[in-house]
Design a protein around this motif. Structure first.
Motif, PDB file in Angstrom:
ATOM      1  N   THR A  28       1.490  -1.550  -0.116  1.00 29.37           N
ATOM      2  CA  THR A  28       0.142  -0.069  -0.063  1.00 29.37           C
ATOM      3  C   THR A  28       0.382   1.127  -0.514  1.00 29.37           C
ATOM      4  OG1 THR A  28      -1.583  -1.327   1.380  1.00 29.37           O
ATOM      5  CG2 THR A  28      -1.405   1.171   1.128  1.00 29.37           C
ATOM      6  N   LYS A 208     -20.119  -4.751 -13.311  1.00 29.62           N
ATOM      7  CA  LYS A 208     -19.555  -4.624 -12.234  1.00 29.62           C
ATOM      8  C   LYS A 208     -19.388  -1.882 -12.961  1.00 29.62           C
ATOM      9  CE  LYS A 208     -17.142  -8.058 -11.359  1.00 29.62           C
ATOM     10  NZ  LYS A 208     -17.379  -7.673 -10.031  1.00 29.62           N
ATOM     11  N   SER A 229      -4.214  -4.937  -8.896  1.00 32.78           N
ATOM     12  CA  SER A 229      -5.568  -5.542 -10.026  1.00 32.78           C
ATOM     13  C   SER A 229      -7.226  -4.751  -9.594  1.00 32.78           C
ATOM     14  CB  SER A 229      -5.455  -7.033  -9.376  1.00 32.78           C
ATOM     15  OG  SER A 229      -6.006  -6.873  -7.786  1.00 32.78           O
ATOM     16  N   ASP A 230      -6.569  -3.546  -9.393  1.00 32.10           N
ATOM     17  CA  ASP A 230      -7.604  -2.744  -9.146  1.00 32.10           C
ATOM     18  C   ASP A 230      -7.970  -1.980  -9.807  1.00 32.10           C
ATOM     19  OD1 ASP A 230      -8.358  -4.318  -7.195  1.00 32.10           O
ATOM     20  OD2 ASP A 230      -8.239  -3.035  -6.038  1.00 32.10           O
ATOM     21  N   VAL A 232      -9.887   1.505 -10.724  1.00 31.56           N
ATOM     22  CA  VAL A 232     -10.296   2.309  -9.989  1.00 31.56           C
ATOM     23  C   VAL A 232     -10.498   4.393 -10.408  1.00 31.56           C
ATOM     24  CG1 VAL A 232      -9.722   3.828  -8.218  1.00 31.56           C
ATOM     25  CG2 VAL A 232      -8.522   2.284  -8.052  1.00 31.56           C
ATOM     26  N   GLU A 239     -11.695   9.146  -5.772  1.00 31.30           N
ATOM     27  CA  GLU A 239     -12.021   7.581  -6.394  1.00 31.30           C
ATOM     28  C   GLU A 239     -13.704   7.488  -5.668  1.00 31.30           C
ATOM     29  OE1 GLU A 239     -11.922   3.197  -4.457  1.00 31.30           O
ATOM     30  OE2 GLU A 239     -10.178   4.638  -4.021  1.00 31.30           O
ATOM     31  N   ARG A 242     -14.644   1.549  -7.692  1.00 21.99           N
ATOM     32  CA  ARG A 242     -13.539   0.340  -7.917  1.00 21.99           C
ATOM     33  C   ARG A 242     -13.756  -1.162  -8.089  1.00 21.99           C
ATOM     34  NH1 ARG A 242      -7.642  -0.105  -5.048  1.00 21.99           N
ATOM     35  NH2 ARG A 242      -8.530   2.064  -4.122  1.00 21.99           N
ATOM     36  N   ASN A 243     -13.467  -1.480  -9.312  1.00 23.51           N
ATOM     37  CA  ASN A 243     -13.544  -2.504  -9.801  1.00 23.51           C
ATOM     38  C   ASN A 243     -12.654  -3.651  -9.238  1.00 23.51           C
ATOM     39  OD1 ASN A 243     -15.115  -1.843 -13.321  1.00 23.51           O
ATOM     40  ND2 ASN A 243     -16.059  -2.401 -11.170  1.00 23.51           N
ATOM     41  N   GLU A 244     -12.658  -4.521  -7.915  1.00 25.17           N
ATOM     42  CA  GLU A 244     -11.910  -4.734  -7.512  1.00 25.17           C
ATOM     43  C   GLU A 244     -11.574  -6.528  -8.398  1.00 25.17           C
ATOM     44  OE1 GLU A 244     -12.970  -6.611  -3.647  1.00 25.17           O
ATOM     45  OE2 GLU A 244     -12.971  -3.677  -3.051  1.00 25.17           O
ATOM     46  N   GLY A 245      -9.907  -6.490  -8.382  1.00 27.23           N
ATOM     47  CA  GLY A 245      -9.472  -7.605  -9.542  1.00 27.23           C
ATOM     48  C   GLY A 245      -9.891  -8.201 -10.520  1.00 27.23           C
ATOM     49  N   GLU A 246     -11.026  -6.571 -11.399  1.00 28.16           N
ATOM     50  CA  GLU A 246     -10.412  -6.601 -12.748  1.00 28.16           C
ATOM     51  C   GLU A 246      -9.574  -6.101 -13.607  1.00 28.16           C
ATOM     52  OE1 GLU A 246     -13.685  -7.422 -13.887  1.00 28.16           O
ATOM     53  OE2 GLU A 246     -13.940  -8.415 -12.487  1.00 28.16           O
TER      54      GLU A 246
END
Length: 286
Positions: A28, A208, A229-230, A232, A239, A242-246
């Motif tokens: 982070t 999404k 991997s997101d 934002v 912000e 957020r599309n987490e993992g997309e």
């Protein structure tokens, strides 16, 4: 075999979780301390063909015809901004736009502008931002957009040998940074990724993507960035989604599109305008 004391198991577990938390914190901090460096910026002092080209295609059953070279004022640069428009003309005219099945658009009294950076400015991941505003919003049939598409997309203009992948498979994926659906919105925009369902022309438009408020007739910065991997999405740097993992599902180079569409038979008068102050792409520099 001698059993490990319970207290020792607890201590080892705490150490393991501590290490994981420390690694997460370090990642982070790395994201936070990284800086963005601009590798593409167009401030629209002129229309630069090294950055953009017209994209003439019939998709989404659009009601207008995309015309080249800014005919009827559909794409013009003045006073340091780009204007992309839908314009109602005096009478119906033939349209040379074709859909992906080779069907020609019918005659229409509406013309529009659509430009893309395909085979001009294409980038893998990073951060795309545009500063733009609309002349009005919430009008039926209105559909302006600022979005990304994979560089191997097989829709016109096809100019390279590898442009043979159908939407929305990897290589032809879609990310929508800003869309406004005037039929059912007022002072709201849509943002988010299109999920590929693994077949040509099969995409999930709903799961999404989300709608967010904004004063669309004032300039705002609309962006998407890859963070780990997101994906934002930001409005004026803040912000909103957020599309987490997309993010890892879009490893391909992507190009940008700016267009203004008319998507239903609802009548309009005059013109609709999306005014773009600038567009830029940045990459994360450690």
């Amino acid at each position: 075999m001698k059993q490990i004391p319970t207290i020792l198991i607890i201590i080892l577990s705490l150490i393991l979780f501590s290490c994981k938390d420390e690694k997460k914190t370090q990642n982070t901090m790395q994201e936070t301390t990284d800086t963005w460096e601009v590798d593409f910026l167009d401030e629209f002092e002129t229309f630069n063909p090294e950055n953009w080209q017209d994209q003439r295609i019939w998709v989404n059953n659009e009601n207008h015809c995309y015309v080249p070279d800014g005919e009827y004022g559909t794409r013009e640069v003045s006073n340091g901004t780009l204007k992309i428009k839908v314009v109602k003309i005096d009478e119906k005219r033939p349209c040379d736009n074709f859909d992906k099945h080779g069907i020609q658009h019918p005659d229409t009294e509406y013309v529009a502008g659509r430009i893309c950076s395909k085979n001009r400015k294409e980038f893998v991941k990073g951060k795309w931002t545009a500063r733009l505003k609309l002349s009005s919003n919430g009008e039926p049939s209105m559909f302006p957009a600022w979005w990304l598409l994979g560089a191997q997309n097989n829709e016109p203009p096809v100019q390279e040998e590898d442009e043979n992948i159908c939407w929305p498979l990897t290589g032809s994926g879609e990310i929508d940074i800003f869309e406004h659906h005037g039929d059912h919105m007022k002072d709201e925009f849509t943002t988010g990724a299109i999920v590929s369902l693994g077949e040509c022309d099969k995409g999930d438009w709903q799961s999404k993507r989300r709608n967010f408020p904004a004063t669309l007739n004032e300039f705002h910065e609309y962006s998407v960035e890859w963070e780990g991997s997101d994906l934002v999405y930001r409005l004026d740097g803040n912000e909103v989604y957020r599309n987490e993992g997309e993010g890892d599902k879009y490893p391909e180079p992507m190009f940008a599109i700016l267009n203004f569409a008319k998507i239903t038979d609802s009548p309009m008068e005059g013109e609709w305008v999306m005014e773009v102050d600038w567009v830029k792409h940045e990459f994360r520099k450690s």
